[in-house]
Design a protein around this motif. Structure first.
Motif, PDB file in Angstrom:
ATOM      1  N   HIS A  19      -3.217   7.045 -35.111  1.00  0.00           N
ATOM      2  CA  HIS A  19      -4.498   6.592 -34.556  1.00  0.00           C
ATOM      3  C   HIS A  19      -5.629   7.114 -35.425  1.00  0.00           C
ATOM      4  O   HIS A  19      -5.640   8.280 -35.783  1.00  0.00           O
ATOM      5  CB  HIS A  19      -4.655   7.099 -33.125  1.00  0.00           C
ATOM      6  N   TRP A  20      -6.559   6.236 -35.750  1.00  0.00           N
ATOM      7  CA  TRP A  20      -7.686   6.676 -36.571  1.00  0.00           C
ATOM      8  C   TRP A  20      -8.925   6.959 -35.727  1.00  0.00           C
ATOM      9  O   TRP A  20      -9.839   7.622 -36.167  1.00  0.00           O
ATOM     10  CB  TRP A  20      -8.020   5.643 -37.642  1.00  0.00           C
ATOM     11  N   VAL A  23      -6.986   7.571 -29.087  1.00  0.00           N
ATOM     12  CA  VAL A  23      -5.589   7.197 -28.935  1.00  0.00           C
ATOM     13  C   VAL A  23      -5.472   5.932 -28.088  1.00  0.00           C
ATOM     14  O   VAL A  23      -6.056   5.845 -27.009  1.00  0.00           O
ATOM     15  CB  VAL A  23      -4.794   8.340 -28.286  1.00  0.00           C
ATOM     16  N   GLU A 114      -3.631   8.994 -43.546  1.00  0.00           N
ATOM     17  CA  GLU A 114      -4.896   9.662 -43.312  1.00  0.00           C
ATOM     18  C   GLU A 114      -5.870   9.406 -44.459  1.00  0.00           C
ATOM     19  O   GLU A 114      -7.061   9.202 -44.246  1.00  0.00           O
ATOM     20  CB  GLU A 114      -4.640  11.162 -43.148  1.00  0.00           C
ATOM     21  N   ASN A 119     -11.746   6.455 -40.379  1.00  0.00           N
ATOM     22  CA  ASN A 119     -12.341   5.824 -39.208  1.00  0.00           C
ATOM     23  C   ASN A 119     -12.002   4.335 -39.166  1.00  0.00           C
ATOM     24  O   ASN A 119     -12.793   3.513 -38.728  1.00  0.00           O
ATOM     25  CB  ASN A 119     -13.864   6.023 -39.244  1.00  0.00           C
TER      26      ASN A 119
ATOM     27  N   VAL B  62      -8.794  17.225 -39.915  1.00  0.00           N
ATOM     28  CA  VAL B  62      -9.055  15.786 -39.805  1.00  0.00           C
ATOM     29  C   VAL B  62      -7.806  15.078 -39.308  1.00  0.00           C
ATOM     30  O   VAL B  62      -7.854  14.249 -38.388  1.00  0.00           O
ATOM     31  CB  VAL B  62      -9.494  15.196 -41.165  1.00  0.00           C
ATOM     32  N   ALA B  63      -6.678  15.423 -39.893  1.00  0.00           N
ATOM     33  CA  ALA B  63      -5.429  14.778 -39.514  1.00  0.00           C
ATOM     34  C   ALA B  63      -5.148  14.993 -38.042  1.00  0.00           C
ATOM     35  O   ALA B  63      -4.717  14.097 -37.325  1.00  0.00           O
ATOM     36  CB  ALA B  63      -4.289  15.346 -40.349  1.00  0.00           C
ATOM     37  N   ALA B  66      -7.544  12.938 -35.966  1.00  0.00           N
ATOM     38  CA  ALA B  66      -7.264  11.514 -36.069  1.00  0.00           C
ATOM     39  C   ALA B  66      -6.093  11.133 -35.194  1.00  0.00           C
ATOM     40  O   ALA B  66      -5.965   9.997 -34.774  1.00  0.00           O
ATOM     41  CB  ALA B  66      -6.973  11.153 -37.512  1.00  0.00           C
ATOM     42  N   ARG B  67      -5.241  12.087 -34.937  1.00  0.00           N
ATOM     43  CA  ARG B  67      -4.112  11.749 -34.072  1.00  0.00           C
ATOM     44  C   ARG B  67      -4.442  11.999 -32.604  1.00  0.00           C
ATOM     45  O   ARG B  67      -3.590  11.962 -31.741  1.00  0.00           O
ATOM     46  CB  ARG B  67      -2.873  12.513 -34.498  1.00  0.00           C
ATOM     47  N   GLY B  68      -5.670  12.236 -32.357  1.00  0.00           N
ATOM     48  CA  GLY B  68      -6.119  12.337 -30.981  1.00  0.00           C
ATOM     49  C   GLY B  68      -5.854  13.681 -30.349  1.00  0.00           C
ATOM     50  O   GLY B  68      -5.940  13.839 -29.139  1.00  0.00           O
ATOM     51  N   ARG B 100     -16.691  14.741 -43.630  1.00  0.00           N
ATOM     52  CA  ARG B 100     -15.654  13.933 -42.991  1.00  0.00           C
ATOM     53  C   ARG B 100     -15.082  14.659 -41.777  1.00  0.00           C
ATOM     54  O   ARG B 100     -14.833  14.060 -40.737  1.00  0.00           O
ATOM     55  CB  ARG B 100     -14.545  13.644 -43.996  1.00  0.00           C
ATOM     56  N   ARG B 106     -15.067  14.545 -32.110  1.00  0.00           N
ATOM     57  CA  ARG B 106     -15.665  13.673 -31.094  1.00  0.00           C
ATOM     58  C   ARG B 106     -16.154  14.493 -29.901  1.00  0.00           C
ATOM     59  O   ARG B 106     -15.595  14.440 -28.830  1.00  0.00           O
ATOM     60  CB  ARG B 106     -14.659  12.633 -30.647  1.00  0.00           C
ATOM     61  N   HIS B 135     -19.792   6.389 -44.294  1.00  0.00           N
ATOM     62  CA  HIS B 135     -18.619   6.305 -43.412  1.00  0.00           C
ATOM     63  C   HIS B 135     -18.857   7.027 -42.092  1.00  0.00           C
ATOM     64  O   HIS B 135     -18.296   6.658 -41.066  1.00  0.00           O
ATOM     65  CB  HIS B 135     -17.398   6.904 -44.103  1.00  0.00           C
ATOM     66  N   PRO B 138     -20.927   5.001 -38.605  1.00  0.00           N
ATOM     67  CA  PRO B 138     -20.321   4.353 -37.423  1.00  0.00           C
ATOM     68  C   PRO B 138     -19.658   5.348 -36.477  1.00  0.00           C
ATOM     69  O   PRO B 138     -19.609   5.109 -35.274  1.00  0.00           O
ATOM     70  CB  PRO B 138     -19.286   3.399 -38.008  1.00  0.00           C
ATOM     71  N   LYS B 139     -19.182   6.455 -37.013  1.00  0.00           N
ATOM     72  CA  LYS B 139     -18.534   7.437 -36.148  1.00  0.00           C
ATOM     73  C   LYS B 139     -19.554   8.023 -35.179  1.00  0.00           C
ATOM     74  O   LYS B 139     -19.305   8.143 -33.981  1.00  0.00           O
ATOM     75  CB  LYS B 139     -17.920   8.566 -36.986  1.00  0.00           C
TER      76      LYS B 139
END
Lengths: 418, 969
Positions: A19-20, A23, A114, A119, B62-63, B66-68, B100, B106, B135, B138-139
């Motif tokens: 997931h970027w 989730v 990754e 995003n 980050v990784a 990104a995986r929540g 980044r 979040r 980049h 938008p985040k």
């Protein structure tokens, strides 16, 4: 753009997810599974599926579905092209792109994914940049990593991302400098019942393997560049130069890449390398059918036709085939009704043939359909369009590289209707 | 890495076991898995003074995010290190990585820090850091949409960036955050066009799509002249031969107008429009299918007709690619072939189908082939179709049969050949093939009633041979339906069928009964006995459906003293005019979605889709795109500058230069300038200054003339639009336009200014209002343009004339900001055009509004036969009849146009009519059910007479007025 990615294997299990953004629950794939059930063949799953809250865009490669989850408008080809790029990258890194390979390299896979998207927007998709960031796994490195506890993540900073030639990594060094180019042409053709050509065209690619030190600047020129009707280039090729002089001028990426794909203008007559004599008949009221197939070389310019493979989907009513090949071996799968005949090399003195009978369901009426015959073949040392490379020059570096060019012709989508 | 598969399983749910990123060795993850330990490790790495370690730690975070996974406990460590230290790191890659990481967290409390960091990074020296800032936009926007205004400022700044690295990313941010702020693009338009070729592939796609939209708002339609000509003839093929003459006339008129226009002021393409087309063209050679498609759609939507052809070759090339790519490309080609068939004609053979193609690809190729079919290539295509019929893929065979049907309707020359071919297919063994052929034959026959008899006769003969029940049944239906065209054969077929009745299949038996009933009604003299015989046989059939049907039909058609009221309507029941099915490409009109988009593919608006605007009638001021030339660049004249731009080579024609350069920089003097130089350029040149040399270029007279021209163009455009509507709806369909036509007129109920952001439109949906049949359905469309939500939308204080009634819509509890919704209310206007006044209330405000119906909406269509119409008309003479002579509008002299205009103006249905000089319409008023009959009798040279017969004289008079207006304007 791309929200999440699910990898689904042939038996419908999700074996990897990424997931970027936030989730997305796995259950979103249920819509995909539904579509999969509805489709009769794996390749008939619609590439774009709309669900109440998401859109699923998928590609099928190596019997793995790569399912991307999208939340809002994005050009579908953008996603499809990216997914194919992911598969190409995996293949580049692991040699094959199978479920087992992905599971074995799960850490590298996550690292790659990754870096490839930020995003949901593509960030680094050039193989040269990625390799700077994440080293491809080798047996030695895996062992060292396991013992010392380090990762595949590159130690140096990825300076390639800053370069104006982002496809080439910096500081390349080789002791043997070599550049190989493969000119591979494929013939796509439809031949009708009587043997006349309905449509035939040649599609070609030039694949390169370049291992040169430093920042070499190459030019490649053809004897007959006018043959090329429609071309598409790797981003490294200077378009203006091609427009003006019909010369390929480029700073190559390091390693394997596709320099060019082209289409040979349809005005030129396409040489058809083989002919097929066939007699496939079913008689009304009889539970037997005749199958009679002979192959022969046609316009091969004296080169041998090799690796010939004939396949044909027989009508559903055929129960079994009892055939006799003059050379090679044949198989008939009574479930899928697929007949394949591995012919090998065609000997012009003794033409290969496959003759015999097919048994039909008793009492069933004669099938309406006519099977088509698909042919694969290879001809070495020849580009069927007649395309020839004139010379390859290198500028910008002092050493003398080793250069090699190889030609090959293959059958692409080559079909004979009966 | 033996443990990795075990790992993988854990990934799905449990987070209790270590992530691969923490323990360097996955297998040891379990040992060092305590949270405390993990974070310590990462914190330590962040604090280290080694670049590589910091980078590594941040990558892992980050990784993880990104995986929540929840990374909030790392938050202080990251912010401390990242926001304060690393963002000022001398190494640009570290700065970028830091941003980044920061932007991937979040958590809302971080928004101000993130905002600061983005702003800082946006003016960083390194283009790579600026790219990362783009980049991050938008985040942050998805985290907190309130920041939009500030983010737009950053976007504006980054849009002015002159490096290729940033261009793609910032346009992506622009599209996500503020796609409506097209004004931000003006100053950067030329630069984006020039940078385009050197931007990375993904950025190219985004930029091209955005520029397509931009160009549609800023430039004039390059096909304004051609499209006028095209509409009349080639574009839309009409099925009806009778129109052709008229079309020709129209075409001539149009031509005259166009040439008149052209003489006055020829179309000149804006040089910026040309720049875009020229700079995108080389990208058709890209290896990336998405880029090729983006350019193709740009050309399709923006290029002059003569130039669009270049994209065909590139799109055909994509057909060699993966099947998913083929799928998308074919969808788009299918849409393109409807508008621009000529473009793909040379590539006809590239769409030939191979047995190994997946079914979905086969069906799309078939669609394209059908769209490409014309008089010259139809025989080749049909020969190709013949081989497809024999395919093993039955879904594909069925689609082929439909395709043949469509070719037959579109190309008159081959109609008979196709029909014969299809008739032969009726004896195919495959049920699916037979069923599909029968359906298609039926459609073909219904479409050309004048030629019925021959083919039906032929079909009648086939009943002797064809055994497939489905086919027999269909043939019988056809004979029954058109028994008047084959008066001699029909009774004979019934005779034969009566003989074999007991041996037939059930569906055939049912159709025999149907045939008998229809014949009895039209030709009872010859068939009375036969019908009774058939009904008697059916009465004792084994199947109860057949017994029931026989009983039911006998009651209906054979008059007895006991027979009920229904038998009067027997003829209407059985011989009602059935609508001819429409054989149209499913891709027709799909091009109102931007090609290549997800919405186009789904044929439905996807979330976040930006509408492709229509061309403006007059071009907005082109000088907005002028950029002041910074003093230090020596080229001051625009021409010179432009020349340089044009010649600006693909990245490396700057041969002599070595090492990494900012070659893409459009400023010619920047050369191999270092990053710091380019930054100083940015800050040094106030790019939003309005001064320019050529703003005074066009003198005023010319402008005036232009305006006039534009006006004219607009008019023509509107006429075209109505024309298109006419040719689209087949008259047979409009007979029973009980369903509303798409061209419902919208009226304004509440303007968004008066409504304080709430705007309401309404239209008469012409659908039956189910709660009360005496009411007219009024469909209201609410749009909340305000920034706050609107609650409790409802109606109050209804003020009506006596007798009028209103059924309010259910209260709308919540209409969020920016959303729209619809509701339906019913109004009984008592057959008068008095307005219904009421208050529209929200939770805060009340608005006085009123709905006043045009007279044409006070009626609903009724079905009458020609005879009934005449009968009813004869009873409504004298005072109840109003006649007016009129001269038809030049654009309204064919039957289609008249029908279209009348049915648009009034909710009437068409009555079939033998004479082609007359169009008749019938309806009933909604409340009292009084008949409303209208007749338009056309005479020579556009003269016509309009007659309205109605019991209610007021309605009649008003209707005449409205119809006169509709027909003469």
């Amino acid at each position: 753009m791309i929200h999440s990615l699910f990898l689904v294997n042939a038996s419908g299990d999700i074996f990897l997810e990424k997931h970027w953004k936030s989730v997305v629950s796995r259950s979103v794939c249920d819509y995909f599974f539904e579509a999969q059930e509805r489709a009769t063949e794996p390749e008939n799953v619609p590439p774009v599926i709309s669900t109440p809250h998401h859109y699923l865009i998928s590609v099928l490669r190596h019997r793995i579905y790569f399912v991307a989850v999208i939340q809002s408008e994005v050009p579908p080809l953008f996603v499809i092209e990216f997914l194919h790029r992911v598969v190409d990258t995996f293949q580049d890194y692991f040699g094959v792109c199978t479920e087992a390979a992905i599971k074995d390299n799960v850490v590298v896979v996550y690292e790659l994914l990754e870096e490839m998207l930020d995003n949901g927007f593509p960030l680094a998709t050039e193989s040269n940049i990625l390799k700077e960031l994440i080293k491809p796994p080798t047996i030695l490195r895996t062992m060292v990593n396991t013992i010392t506890g380090s990762t595949n993540v590159g130690e140096q900073l990825p300076t390639g991302q800053l370069s104006v030639v982002p496809w080439r990594r910096t500081g390349v060094k080789y002791t043997n400098n070599e550049a190989y180019f493969d000119v591979v042409e494929e013939i796509d053709a439809i031949i009708d019942k009587s043997g006349s050509t309905i449509t035939a065209e040649i599609q070609g690619v030039i694949d390169a393997c370049v291992k040169l030190t430093g920042m070499p600047d190459l030019t490649l020129s053809f004897m007959n560049p006018r043959l090329l009707d429609d071309v598409s280039f790797h981003p490294c090729v200077r378009f203006k130069r091609w427009e003006a002089e019909r010369i390929l001028s480029f700073i190559p990426p390091d390693g394997n890449f596709r320099l060019l794909s082209y289409h040979v203008s349809s005005q030129n007559l396409v040489a058809i390398p083989v002919y097929v004599k066939h007699n496939i008949t079913f008689r009304e009221g009889s539970s037997q059918g005749r199958f009679d197939l002979t192959l022969g070389p046609k316009q091969t310019m004296g080169k041998a036709v090799e690796a010939v493979l004939v396949s044909s989907q027989l009508p559903r009513g055929v129960l079994n085939a009892n055939l006799n090949p003059s050379q090679g071996t044949y198989t008939f799968d009574p479930v899928t009704k697929l007949l394949t005949w591995d012919v090998g090399k065609i000997n012009p003195q003794k033409l290969p043939s496959l003759k015999g009978t097919m048994s039909l369901q008793a009492g069933a009426s004669k099938p309406d359909e006519n099977p088509t015959i698909n042919i694969q073949l290879k001809i070495q040392q020849m580009a069927i369009s007649g395309l020839k490379v004139n010379r390859l020059d290198m500028y910008g570096e002092k050493y003398k590289p080793f250069k090699g060019i190889k030609y090959m012709t293959k059958a692409g989508k080559f079909q004979v209707r009966t | 890495m033996s443990a990795s598969s075990a790992f993988n399983d854990e990934k799905g749910g449990s987070s209790s076991v270590g992530e691969p990123e923490y323990g360097h060795d996955p297998a040891s993850g379990g040992i060092f898995s305590s949270d405390y330990k993990r974070h310590d490790d990462l914190k330590e790495m962040l604090d280290s003074n080694k670049d590589a370690l910091k980078l590594e730690a941040m990558k892992r975070i980050v990784a993880m995010i990104a995986r929540g996974k929840n990374a909030s406990d790392l938050f202080p460590a990251v912010v401390k290190n990242v926001a304060c230290k690393n963002i000022e790191d001398p190494n640009q890659l570290i700065r970028a990585s830091a941003l980044r990481v920061l932007s991937s967290i979040r958590v809302t409390i971080i928004v101000p820090i993130m905002m600061l960091a983005i702003k800082e990074a946006a003016s960083d020296m390194s283009p790579y850091v600026r790219k990362t800032a783009a980049h991050a936009i938008p985040k942050l926007y998805s985290l907190d949409p309130e920041q939009k205004d500030q983010l737009i400022e950053v976007i504006e700044k980054l849009l002015a960036d002159k490096t290729t690295l940033v261009a793609g990313s910032v346009v992506m941010a622009f599209e996500e955050v503020c796609p409506e702020r097209i004004d931000l693009i003006h100053k950067n338009y030329r630069k984006l066009c020039n940078l385009l070729i050197d931007v990375e592939e993904w950025g190219q796609v985004v930029i091209i799509n955005m520029l397509t939209r931009y160009a549609r708002t800023q430039f004039l339609n390059p096909n304004i002249n051609e499209s006028l000509l095209e509409e009349g003839g080639g574009g839309d093929k009409t099925f009806y031969c009778s129109d052709e003459d008229e079309d020709e006339d129209e075409e001539k008129e149009k031509q005259a107008e166009v040439s008149a226009l052209a003489k006055r002021k020829p179309y000149v393409m804006d040089p910026d429009h040309r720049l875009l087309l020229r700079n995108t063209k080389p990208l058709l050679q890209s290896r990336n299918a998405a880029v090729v498609m983006a350019v193709a759609q740009l050309y399709f939507h923006l290029a002059p007709k003569a130039e669009v052809g270049v994209i065909a070759k590139a799109l055909v090339r994509l057909l060699r690619s993966h099947s998913e790519v083929q799928f998308v490309v074919l969808q788009n080609v299918a849409t393109m072939t409807i508008k621009r068939r000529g473009m793909f004609e040379p590539y006809l053979k590239s769409f030939y189908i191979r047995s190994t193609d997946p079914t979905q690809i086969k069906i799309l190729k078939l669609e394209v082939l059908t769209n490409l079919a014309n008089e010259t290539n139809i025989s080749t295509i049909l020969r190709e179709f013949q081989t497809y019929i024999k395919s093993m893929d039955k879904d594909f065979v069925a689609a082929t049969i439909q395709a043949i049907g469509r070719c037959a309707t579109n190309i008159g020359e081959v109609r008979d050949t196709c029909l014969n071919g299809l008739v032969q297919l009726l004896s195919n063994r495959d049920e699916l093939v037979v069923a599909e052929s029968v359906v298609v034959i039926k459609k073909l026959l219904q479409m050309q009633p004048e030629k019925h008899s021959d083919i039906i006769k032929h079909m009648a003969k086939l009943t002797d041979n064809i055994q497939v029940p489905m086919a027999r049944a269909s043939i019988l239906w056809l004979i029954g339906e058109y028994c008047e065209h084959v008066p001699k054969i029909a009774p004979d077929v019934l005779r034969k069928m009566a003989k074999s009745f007991t041996n037939e299949e059930d569906i055939v038996k049912l159709q025999i009964i149907n045939l008998a009933a229809k014949l009895y009604l039209t030709n009872s003299k010859q068939t009375k006995l036969l019908t009774q015989y058939v009904l008697n046989l059916a009465k004792y059939d084994q199947n109860y459906d057949i017994r029931d049907r026989a009983r039911f039909i006998r009651q209906l058609i054979v008059p007895t003293e006991k027979s009920g009221a229904l038998s009067k309507y027997a003829k209407k029941l059985f011989l009602a005019l059935k609508p001819a099915p429409v054989l149209e490409s499913p891709f027709k009109d799909r091009d109102h979605f931007q090609l290549g988009s997800l919405s186009h593919l789904l044929n439905a608006k996807a979330g976040g889709y930006q509408e492709l605007p229509d061309w403006p009638e007059s071009a907005p001021d082109p000088s907005v795109r002028n950029v002041e030339v910074p003093e230090w660049t020596k080229c001051s004249s625009r021409e010179k500058r432009k020349e340089k731009k044009v010649e600006k080579p693909f990245y490396s024609d700057s041969e002599g230069e070595s090492g990494p350069t900012e070659s893409a920089d459009s400023e010619p003097d920047t050369g191999s300038g270092s990053e710091s130089v380019s930054v100083s350029v940015e800050s040094g040149s106030p790019s939003d200054s309005e001064e320019s040399e050529e703003s005074s270029e066009s003198d005023e007279d010319e402008e005036e003339e232009e305006k006039e021209k534009k006006k004219k163009k607009k008019e023509i455009k509107q006429m075209q639009a109505s024309e298109r509507l006419v040719s689209r709806s087949k008259p047979d369909v409009s007979f029973q336009t009980i369903a509303p036509s798409s061209a419902l007129k919208n009226y304004e109920l509440l303007h968004r200014i008066t409504g304080e952001g709430l705007s309401v439109e309404y239209c008469f949906s012409r659908q039956a209002f189910s709660p009360d049949a005496n009411m007219v359905a009024v469909q209201m469309h609410f749009t909340n343009n305000a920034t706050s939500d609107t609650k409790n939308l409802h109606i109050e204080d209804v003020k009506l004339q006596s007798g009028m009634r209103v059924k309010e819509f259910a209260e709308i509890e919540l209409l969020p900001a920016g959303e729209a919704t619809t509701a339906v209310m019913g109004v009984d206007f008592c057959d008068s055009t008095q307005a219904a006044n009421f208050q529209l209330c929200t939770h805060t405000r009340k608005f006085f509004v009123s709905i006043q119906p045009p007279v044409g909406e006070l009626m609903r269509p009724v079905f009458l036969t020609e005879n009934e119409f005449k009968k009813e008309q004869s009873q409504l003479m004298g005072m109840n009849e109003i006649s007016e002579n009129l001269t038809l509008d030049a654009k309204c002299r064919n039957e289609h146009a008249i029908v279209q205009r009348v049915t648009t103006a009034a909710n009437l249905s068409r009555v079939p009519c033998g004479s082609d000089k007359e169009c008749r319409f019938a309806g009933k008023t909604v409340t009292s059910g009084s008949l409303v009959l209208a007749t338009v009798a056309t005479k020579d040279e556009g003269a016509a007479q309009l007659t309205v017969n109605c019991e209610k004289m007021v309605i009649g008079t008003m209707l005449v007025k409205d119809l006169l207006l509709a027909l003469t304007q």
